[in-house]
Design a protein around this motif. Structure first.
Motif, short mmCIF file in Angstrom:
data_model
loop_
_atom_site.label_atom_id
_atom_site.label_comp_id
_atom_site.label_asym_id
_atom_site.label_seq_id
_atom_site.Cartn_x
_atom_site.Cartn_y
_atom_site.Cartn_z
N VAL A 56 0.83 -1.20 0.00
CA VAL A 56 0.00 0.00 0.00
C VAL A 56 0.87 1.25 0.00
CG1 VAL A 56 -1.68 1.33 1.35
CG2 VAL A 56 -1.99 -1.13 1.03
N ASP A 57 1.92 1.25 0.80
CA ASP A 57 2.82 2.40 0.83
C ASP A 57 3.50 2.61 -0.52
OD1 ASP A 57 2.16 2.82 3.46
OD2 ASP A 57 4.02 2.02 4.29
N ASN A 58 3.85 1.52 -1.19
CA ASN A 58 4.45 1.62 -2.52
C ASN A 58 3.46 2.22 -3.51
OD1 ASN A 58 6.62 0.63 -4.58
ND2 ASN A 58 4.69 -0.18 -5.36
N PHE A 59 2.20 1.75 -3.46
CA PHE A 59 1.18 2.31 -4.33
C PHE A 59 1.01 3.81 -4.10
CE2 PHE A 59 -3.28 3.75 -4.22
CZ PHE A 59 -3.47 3.90 -5.59
N LEU A 60 0.91 4.20 -2.84
CA LEU A 60 0.71 5.61 -2.53
C LEU A 60 1.91 6.45 -2.95
CD1 LEU A 60 -1.00 5.28 0.97
CD2 LEU A 60 -2.07 6.05 -1.17
N GLY A 61 3.11 5.91 -2.78
CA GLY A 61 4.30 6.62 -3.23
C GLY A 61 4.31 6.81 -4.73
N ASN A 62 3.97 5.76 -5.47
CA ASN A 62 3.89 5.87 -6.92
C ASN A 62 2.81 6.87 -7.34
OD1 ASN A 62 5.92 4.17 -7.90
ND2 ASN A 62 4.65 2.35 -7.74
N ALA A 63 1.65 6.80 -6.68
CA ALA A 63 0.56 7.70 -7.02
C ALA A 63 0.93 9.16 -6.77
CB ALA A 63 -0.69 7.32 -6.22
N ARG A 64 1.56 9.42 -5.62
CA ARG A 64 1.98 10.80 -5.33
C ARG A 64 2.95 11.31 -6.40
NH1 ARG A 64 1.79 9.10 0.18
NH2 ARG A 64 3.95 8.37 0.07
N ARG A 65 3.88 10.47 -6.80
CA ARG A 65 4.84 10.87 -7.82
C ARG A 65 4.14 11.13 -9.14
NH1 ARG A 65 10.27 9.93 -6.64
NH2 ARG A 65 10.74 9.78 -8.86
N HIS A 66 3.23 10.26 -9.52
CA HIS A 66 2.54 10.45 -10.80
C HIS A 66 1.76 11.76 -10.82
CE1 HIS A 66 0.12 9.92 -14.33
NE2 HIS A 66 -0.98 10.11 -13.59
N PHE A 67 0.96 11.99 -9.79
CA PHE A 67 0.12 13.19 -9.79
C PHE A 67 0.91 14.46 -9.53
CE2 PHE A 67 -3.21 9.94 -9.27
CZ PHE A 67 -4.04 10.34 -10.33
N ALA A 68 2.19 14.30 -9.16
CA ALA A 68 3.10 15.46 -9.06
C ALA A 68 3.91 15.65 -10.34
CB ALA A 68 4.04 15.27 -7.88
N GLY A 69 3.62 14.81 -11.35
CA GLY A 69 4.31 14.95 -12.61
C GLY A 69 5.66 14.25 -12.65
N GLU A 70 5.90 13.33 -11.71
CA GLU A 70 7.18 12.62 -11.66
C GLU A 70 7.02 11.16 -12.09
OE1 GLU A 70 8.62 12.97 -7.67
OE2 GLU A 70 8.26 15.12 -7.58
N ALA A 71 8.12 10.53 -12.44
CA ALA A 71 8.10 9.13 -12.86
C ALA A 71 7.83 8.23 -11.65
CB ALA A 71 9.41 8.74 -13.50
N VAL A 72 7.05 7.17 -11.86
CA VAL A 72 6.80 6.23 -10.77
C VAL A 72 8.04 5.38 -10.54
CG1 VAL A 72 4.32 6.19 -11.22
CG2 VAL A 72 5.80 4.49 -12.33
N LEU A 73 8.13 4.80 -9.33
CA LEU A 73 9.32 4.05 -8.95
C LEU A 73 9.31 2.60 -9.43
CD1 LEU A 73 9.80 5.40 -5.31
CD2 LEU A 73 11.09 6.04 -7.38
N THR A 74 8.12 2.03 -9.59
CA THR A 74 8.01 0.63 -10.03
C THR A 74 7.09 0.55 -11.24
OG1 THR A 74 6.28 0.25 -8.35
CG2 THR A 74 8.53 -0.39 -7.77
N PRO A 75 7.54 1.05 -12.38
CA PRO A 75 6.68 1.04 -13.58
C PRO A 75 6.59 -0.33 -14.22
CG PRO A 75 8.86 1.85 -14.13
CD PRO A 75 8.86 1.63 -12.64
N LEU A 76 5.53 -0.56 -14.97
CA LEU A 76 5.42 -1.77 -15.78
C LEU A 76 6.00 -1.47 -17.17
CD1 LEU A 76 1.85 -3.12 -14.96
CD2 LEU A 76 4.05 -3.81 -14.00
#
Length: 310
Positions: A290-310
């Motif tokens: 869940v923390d990983n998801f939230l971290g990725n989501a925060r990065r995406h909606f801030a215009g940054e690359a996600v940490l664990t992309p597919l």
């Protein structure tokens, strides 16, 4: 205003509270709720949280014109319409690495339970059966461990095998760079060599029934197969036949075809240990996912690359 998130999986109260602090959540963890939620809220959904089993179809994506971010909670994503999502420019992520230790632990729990006959011994003890009336079971230590899929989970299974003084080999489509473990370019060759075959390869069309009659025959009457990947990777009918005939000694399955219902053909067999797809579930693993998801989501909606992309 918080982005609108469609959640297609069950979350515990603590996880749901974390997610709701960051998103306007539409919670639809079952099929009926899912269909209704997409019909009612699809126009406003900007993100989806799912997993490999529940996935997300191309038709569902088309009902969400504002969708821009989709994440699988765990590592698996086999039922997610990836190509269609990419054609829409949707950012895709997963929870790679968040539950690897938990799955590897569970793989060894199944291996030990199946080889040492733990469920049957537990039942015998409760019934007052003395040990001299029971068959002796083989060691786990010092044997040959074969791993199908030396990814992050497979590598952690290998580390645990080293702690049991095992010889370790693996099969991938190609050798893993930097690995000192013995590589087999043939899956049947690996099965013939090893005592225990642990399946940790991704699911999907490319690995469907990868473990079938030929591999089980190669594993042989003293061999055990453990599956912590996806149920589709093992041919259930071939496995049931091999277990019933003694073609292999036993199996441990956390996943199986037709989930959530376990295969009827396996339920009456004493030489298989079954668990209900819980290999990646622990308080620690769920928190990390869940923390990983939230971290990725925060990065995406801030215009940054996600940490664990597919």
């Amino acid at each position: 205003m918080k982005p609108s998130l469609l959640v297609l999986i069950s979350l515990n109260d603590a996880s749901r509270a974390k997610v709701e602090a960051a998103f306007d959540v539409v919670y639809a963890p079952d099929v009926t709720q899912r269909t209704a939620a997409i019909a009612e809220h699809g126009e406003t959904i900007r993100a989806v949280l799912t997993n490999g089993t529940n996935g997300l179809t191309a038709a569902e994506i088309d009902q969400m014109p504002q969708l821009e971010f989709v994440s699988a909670l765990g590592a698996g994503y086999e039922n997610l319409a990836i190509d269609h999502a990419r054609s829409r420019g949707i950012v895709l992520a997963n929870g790679a690495g968040t539950n690897d230790h938990c799955v590897a632990d569970h793989a060894f729990a199944l291996l030990l339970a199946a080889v040492r006959d733990v469920p049957q011994l537990d039942q015998a003890t409760r019934e007052g059966v003395l040990r001299d009336m029971l068959p002796m079971r083989p060691n786990v230590s010092g044997k040959r461990l074969g791993i199908v899929g030396l990814g992050n989970i497979g590598e952690k299974v290998a580390r645990r095998g080293a702690g049991f003084d095992m010889d370790i080999g693996y099969h991938n489509r190609k050798p893993r760079e930097g690995s000192a473990l013995r590589y087999f370019d043939s899956l049947q060759g690996l099965a013939q060599w090893c005592d225990f075959l642990v399946v940790a390869t991704p699911g999907g069309a490319g690995t469907r029934h990868l473990i079938g009659k030929a591999v089980l025959d190669a594993l042989g009457p003293d061999g055990f197969v453990i599956n912590v990947s996806r149920g589709s990777v093992v041919d259930t009918a071939a496995l049931a036949e091999a277990l019933a005939a003694g073609t292999i000694a036993g199996a441990g399955l956390d996943v199986y075809e037709g989930e959530p219902d376990p295969p009827e053909a396996l339920l009456t067999l004493r030489n298989v240990v079954l668990t209900p797809h819980v290999g990646g579930r622990s308080p620690e693993a769920i928190t990390a996912s869940v923390d990983n998801f939230l971290g990725n989501a925060r990065r995406h909606f801030a215009g940054e690359a996600v940490l664990t992309p597919l």
